[in-house]
Scaffold this active site. Structure first.
Site, mmCIF file in Angstrom:
data_model
loop_
_atom_site.group_PDB
_atom_site.id
_atom_site.type_symbol
_atom_site.label_atom_id
_atom_site.label_comp_id
_atom_site.label_asym_id
_atom_site.label_seq_id
_atom_site.Cartn_x
_atom_site.Cartn_y
_atom_site.Cartn_z
ATOM 1 N N ASP A 1 0.819 -1.213 0.000
ATOM 2 C CA ASP A 1 0.000 0.000 0.000
ATOM 3 C C ASP A 1 0.854 1.264 0.000
ATOM 4 O O ASP A 1 2.075 1.206 0.207
ATOM 5 C CB ASP A 1 -0.963 -0.011 1.204
ATOM 6 C CG ASP A 1 -0.285 -0.384 2.519
ATOM 7 O OD1 ASP A 1 0.957 -0.454 2.560
ATOM 8 O OD2 ASP A 1 -0.995 -0.596 3.508
ATOM 9 N N GLU B 1 -9.596 -1.721 5.247
ATOM 10 C CA GLU B 1 -10.261 -1.370 6.497
ATOM 11 C C GLU B 1 -11.527 -2.211 6.688
ATOM 12 O O GLU B 1 -12.061 -2.756 5.712
ATOM 13 C CB GLU B 1 -10.652 0.117 6.457
ATOM 14 C CG GLU B 1 -9.471 1.073 6.343
ATOM 15 C CD GLU B 1 -8.820 1.358 7.689
ATOM 16 O OE1 GLU B 1 -8.734 0.445 8.537
ATOM 17 O OE2 GLU B 1 -8.385 2.498 7.892
ATOM 18 N N ASN C 1 -7.526 -2.612 14.281
ATOM 19 C CA ASN C 1 -8.905 -2.949 13.886
ATOM 20 C C ASN C 1 -8.932 -4.114 12.889
ATOM 21 O O ASN C 1 -9.902 -4.300 12.167
ATOM 22 C CB ASN C 1 -9.616 -1.724 13.305
ATOM 23 C CG ASN C 1 -8.948 -1.195 12.030
ATOM 24 O OD1 ASN C 1 -7.969 -1.756 11.553
ATOM 25 N ND2 ASN C 1 -9.475 -0.111 11.484
ATOM 26 N N HIS D 1 -7.182 -4.502 10.197
ATOM 27 C CA HIS D 1 -6.972 -4.240 8.765
ATOM 28 C C HIS D 1 -5.660 -4.860 8.301
ATOM 29 O O HIS D 1 -4.720 -4.989 9.077
ATOM 30 C CB HIS D 1 -7.070 -2.735 8.433
ATOM 31 C CG HIS D 1 -5.919 -1.873 8.841
ATOM 32 N ND1 HIS D 1 -6.043 -0.818 9.720
ATOM 33 C CD2 HIS D 1 -4.618 -1.869 8.461
ATOM 34 C CE1 HIS D 1 -4.877 -0.219 9.857
ATOM 35 N NE2 HIS D 1 -3.988 -0.833 9.108
#
Ligand code: GLP
Length: 240
Positions: free
Chosen positions: A67, A141, A134, A136
């Site tokens: 990313d 996400e 979280n 991800h």
């Protein structure tokens, strides 16, 4: 899914580096998928050490990073390209390294270009992942569906706040990023995920024992045929 629990971050970093080195020794022209964040830093340090000692050679290896932040280029010290140069590429001898272009004119076109490039290369042999608090992976996400291909995403407030520690303030953190999709990651032949610390306990629980849901993106890894999770005892706190 294999879960390996280590006493310390140093031990898990060494074990992860050994897995990457083994891959590269067995297939000298391996395609590696690489991750940023603090979790793999120790592993990269080990790999640099091994390279300098002549224990591993990356001269035929090509890498694709997961990313990149939109709006940040190679000379911005917060960009993932910059991170990779500093932590690994400047110190080793990779044949070629790819990171999505955070300064592309059209991010959707860049996503398509990146995915196509990986597709023509035959995707990744060994993918390294970190994990967000979280759950991800890359910048996938929590959502109501699993993203198939490389795409443009909006970062959640939670991720922006978590990553603000690397920036002058949370308002400097880009709000958008380009990330390989879950489908892209899934095409990797092997996956290793590294995580440490209590802050990752819940995400690791979701990955290893949770219900498979796009709300905890890493949970889908339960369905991949070759995943190894390398964690310390703190991160393993909820799965014992
Ligand atoms: C970022 C990256 C992820 C990484 C995560 C966790 O959001 N896009 O690939 O896994 O941070 O980072 P850290 O290892 O610093 O906790």
């Amino acid at each position: 899914m294999k879960v390996l629990v280590f006493k310390s971050y140093e031990e898990l970093s060494k074990a992860a580096a050994d897995m990457v080195a083994k891959q590269v020794k067995e297939k000298t022209n391996s395609i590696l998928g690489l991750a940023t964040g603090s979790s793999p830093v120790g592993m990269y340090k080990e790999l640099v050490k091994m390279y300098k000692n002549g224990e591993v050679d990356f001269s035929k290896v090509v890498s694709y990073n997961l990313d990149e932040y939109c709006g940040l280029g190679a000379d911005s010290d917060q960009s993932y390209r910059y991170f990779m140069q500093e932590n690994l590429f400047n110190e080793t001898n990779f044949k070629e390294t790819f990171v999505p272009n955070g300064l592309a004119k059209d991010f959707n076109v860049e996503c398509e270009r990146y995915e196509k490039m990986m597709e023509s290369a035959g995707y990744v042999d060994l993918q390294v992942l970190g994990i967000g608090g979280n759950a991800h992976i890359g910048f996938n996400e929590p959502a109501d569906h699993f993203a198939l291909n490389t795409q443009l995403v909006n970062l959640t407030k939670e991720t922006i706040d978590a990553n603000a520690r690397f920036f002058a303030s949370a308002s400097d953190v880009p709000t958008k990023a380009i990330t390989m999709g879950i489908g892209t990651i899934f095409k990797s032949k092997k996956i290793i995920l590294v995580a440490s610390g209590k802050g990752k306990q819940e995400a690791i629980f979701a990955t290893v024992k949770g219900k498979i849901t796009p709300n905890a993106p890493s949970s889908i890894l339960q369905l991949h045929p070759d995943v190894t999770i390398l964690i310390d005892e703190d991160a393993a706190g909820l799965i014992k």
